[in-house]
Design an enzyme around this catalytic site. Structure first.
Site, mmCIF file in Angstrom:
data_model
loop_
_atom_site.group_PDB
_atom_site.id
_atom_site.type_symbol
_atom_site.label_atom_id
_atom_site.label_comp_id
_atom_site.label_asym_id
_atom_site.label_seq_id
_atom_site.Cartn_x
_atom_site.Cartn_y
_atom_site.Cartn_z
ATOM 1 N N LEU A 153 8.020 84.742 94.414
ATOM 2 C CA LEU A 153 6.607 85.146 94.473
ATOM 3 C C LEU A 153 6.443 86.614 94.840
ATOM 4 O O LEU A 153 5.605 87.317 94.265
ATOM 5 C CB LEU A 153 5.873 84.276 95.502
ATOM 6 C CG LEU A 153 5.589 82.841 95.044
ATOM 7 C CD1 LEU A 153 5.407 81.905 96.225
ATOM 8 C CD2 LEU A 153 4.366 82.809 94.144
ATOM 9 N N ASP A 187 13.091 93.582 101.118
ATOM 10 C CA ASP A 187 13.906 92.361 101.080
ATOM 11 C C ASP A 187 15.325 92.667 101.515
ATOM 12 O O ASP A 187 16.010 93.477 100.889
ATOM 13 C CB ASP A 187 13.924 91.742 99.667
ATOM 14 C CG ASP A 187 14.117 90.235 99.726
ATOM 15 O OD1 ASP A 187 15.083 89.791 100.374
ATOM 16 O OD2 ASP A 187 13.298 89.505 99.152
ATOM 17 N N ASN A 227 5.008 87.947 102.870
ATOM 18 C CA ASN A 227 5.457 86.902 101.960
ATOM 19 C C ASN A 227 6.848 86.364 102.312
ATOM 20 O O ASN A 227 7.219 85.275 101.890
ATOM 21 C CB ASN A 227 5.437 87.485 100.529
ATOM 22 C CG ASN A 227 6.201 86.659 99.536
ATOM 23 O OD1 ASN A 227 5.707 85.645 99.052
ATOM 24 N ND2 ASN A 227 7.451 87.053 99.238
ATOM 25 N N SER A 251 1.312 77.496 103.536
ATOM 26 C CA SER A 251 1.912 76.481 102.662
ATOM 27 C C SER A 251 1.235 75.130 102.880
ATOM 28 O O SER A 251 0.851 74.800 104.013
ATOM 29 C CB SER A 251 3.398 76.342 102.992
ATOM 30 O OG SER A 251 3.915 75.188 102.366
ATOM 31 N N TYR A 259 8.865 74.829 109.535
ATOM 32 C CA TYR A 259 8.188 75.597 108.478
ATOM 33 C C TYR A 259 6.679 75.344 108.509
ATOM 34 O O TYR A 259 5.869 76.273 108.438
ATOM 35 C CB TYR A 259 8.804 75.150 107.151
ATOM 36 C CG TYR A 259 8.287 75.814 105.910
ATOM 37 C CD1 TYR A 259 8.697 77.094 105.565
ATOM 38 C CD2 TYR A 259 7.411 75.145 105.059
ATOM 39 C CE1 TYR A 259 8.236 77.691 104.397
ATOM 40 C CE2 TYR A 259 6.956 75.730 103.891
ATOM 41 C CZ TYR A 259 7.374 77.001 103.567
ATOM 42 O OH TYR A 259 6.915 77.582 102.423
ATOM 43 N N ALA A 277 4.837 74.339 110.999
ATOM 44 C CA ALA A 277 4.229 74.928 112.205
ATOM 45 C C ALA A 277 4.031 76.426 112.001
ATOM 46 O O ALA A 277 2.966 76.979 112.292
ATOM 47 C CB ALA A 277 5.116 74.670 113.417
ATOM 48 N N ALA A 278 5.062 77.078 111.464
ATOM 49 C CA ALA A 278 4.975 78.538 111.253
ATOM 50 C C ALA A 278 3.891 78.865 110.238
ATOM 51 O O ALA A 278 3.110 79.808 110.414
ATOM 52 C CB ALA A 278 6.325 79.065 110.766
ATOM 53 N N LYS A 279 3.811 78.066 109.189
ATOM 54 C CA LYS A 279 2.861 78.360 108.114
ATOM 55 C C LYS A 279 1.418 78.110 108.553
ATOM 56 O O LYS A 279 0.485 78.765 108.068
ATOM 57 C CB LYS A 279 3.187 77.522 106.879
ATOM 58 C CG LYS A 279 4.457 77.957 106.154
ATOM 59 C CD LYS A 279 4.466 79.440 105.887
ATOM 60 C CE LYS A 279 5.224 79.853 104.664
ATOM 61 N NZ LYS A 279 5.242 81.331 104.508
ATOM 62 N N ARG A 314 13.234 79.856 93.659
ATOM 63 C CA ARG A 314 14.487 79.254 94.177
ATOM 64 C C ARG A 314 14.192 78.372 95.390
ATOM 65 O O ARG A 314 14.918 77.441 95.679
ATOM 66 C CB ARG A 314 15.496 80.343 94.522
ATOM 67 C CG ARG A 314 15.098 81.170 95.723
ATOM 68 C CD ARG A 314 16.168 82.160 96.141
ATOM 69 N NE ARG A 314 15.823 82.704 97.447
ATOM 70 C CZ ARG A 314 16.619 83.437 98.185
ATOM 71 N NH1 ARG A 314 17.827 83.744 97.736
ATOM 72 N NH2 ARG A 314 16.250 83.901 99.357
#
Ligand code: NAI
Length: 302
Positions: A19, A38, A100, A152, A165, A167-169, A200
């Site tokens: 993305l 990155d 991101n 997410s 994931y 919780a973080a999102k 991926r």
């Protein structure tokens, strides 16, 4: 009206693939000067490879755009500060920050090492906080900023094996709910994208028939609009996938109320749970304090 980003400087974290790459290519194709951040590495955050960012920078340049690579990790304060200074040193400022970057360390909660929980929080959530914190003074001073956070459905809706994931999102929502107020007077708009796309990270998880439509580019259209001068909303959440876009917001039930002079008994409370969880009648949620004050007044308690 054509939406352009000429003279705008954009940082996209985790832009070496998926993305982030797609967001970077779209913004650059419409005139933005882009920092392609990155450090590379695997989906679970192991290793590193500077070629991920380099390739996207090369793609942007080959198409006539302007871009510079950054290999710092968002997961440390020093790394985030370097990412923002890369933009300032290369292009003079920062106007747009698309948070991101992300990794996965999926496991059921009982089996999840606490280190995997901490690492996922660190990359997704603290990485977002660090980059936003480093960019915020610049945007405040110039009285312009567009910030996109990446959430997410795994958090907003929940998913087995992704408590770290998710919780973080979902922490992104609380973060932006407060910053939308702090950024308002300086024209800093902060919004969330909740994407679904074939990358991926989701490799193998999606139904083959849907896969061909789940292009990251669909998500990038919404991200680019949220990053643009034309964006006139702040504190919103857009879910985006395969050409479908929807806005998300919190609603509450009508609620139940007891005599406020003394706490309800457990039995009185239990007898009202049907009404408490009656989701057929909803009102936008904007905190309960105001509603409670109105109710107390209406019932003659104040
Ligand atoms: P991806 O794995 O292709 O992209 C994530 C990128 O972040 C990678 O290039 C990776 O090297 C980079 N990254 C990892 N750790 C980093 C760090 N510490 N600092 C800077 N960069 C780092 O996966 P995808 O799907 O493109 O994910 C992008 C974002 O979208 C992530 O935040 C992900 O959680 C989110 N997302 C994706 C969904 C999907 O359907 N693909 C669904 C919901 C959310």
């Amino acid at each position: 009206m054509t939406i352009r980003f000429d003279n705008r400087v954009a940082i996209i974290t985790g832009a070496g693939g998926g993305l982030g790459r797609s967001h970077a290519l779209l913004l650059a194709s419409r005139g933005a000067k882009v920092v392609v951040n990155d450090p590379g590495g695997s989906v679970d955050g192991k290793g590193g490879d500077s070629s991920a960012a380099d390739k996207v920078v090369a793609e942007i340049k080959a198409a006539g755009g302007q871009a510079v690579a950054s290999y710092d990790s968002v997961a440390t304060w020093a790394g985030a500060q370097n990412i923002i200074s890369t933009a300032v040193k290369s292009f003079g400022t920062v106007d747009i920050l698309v948070n991101n970057a992300g990794i996965l360390r999926d496991k059921s909660f009982i089996k999840m090492p606490i280190e995997d929980f901490e690492l996922v929080m660190q990359v997704h959530f603290m990485g977002t906080v660090y980059c936003t914190k480093a960019a915020w003074p610049i945007m405040t001073e110039k009285k312009y900023g567009r910030i996109v956070l990446t959430s997410s459905g795994s958090g907003l809706n929940g998913n087995f094996g992704q408590s770290n994931y998710g919780a973080a999102k979902t922490a992104m929502a609380g973060f932006q709910n407060c910053l939308k107020h702090e950024g308002e007077k300086n024209n800093i708009k902060i919004n969330i994208i909740s994407p679904a796309a074939d990358t991926r990270m989701t490799g193998g998880l999606m139904d083959d028939t849907a896969l061909k439509y789940m292009k990251p580019e669909h998500v990038s259209t919404a991200v680019a609009w949220l990053s643009s001068e034309e964006c006139n909303v702040s504190g919103q959440i857009i879910a985006a996938a395969a050409g479908f876009y929807a806005a998300l917001r919190y609603y509450r039930t009508e609620g139940v109320s007891f005599n406020p002079s003394q706490p309800a008994t457990l039995e009185e409370f239990a007898s009202e749970t049907g009404n408490l969880f009656d989701f057929n009648h909803l009102t936008e949620f904007n905190g309960v304090s105001k509603r409670v004050q109105e109710m107390l007044k209406a019932k003659g308690y104040t």
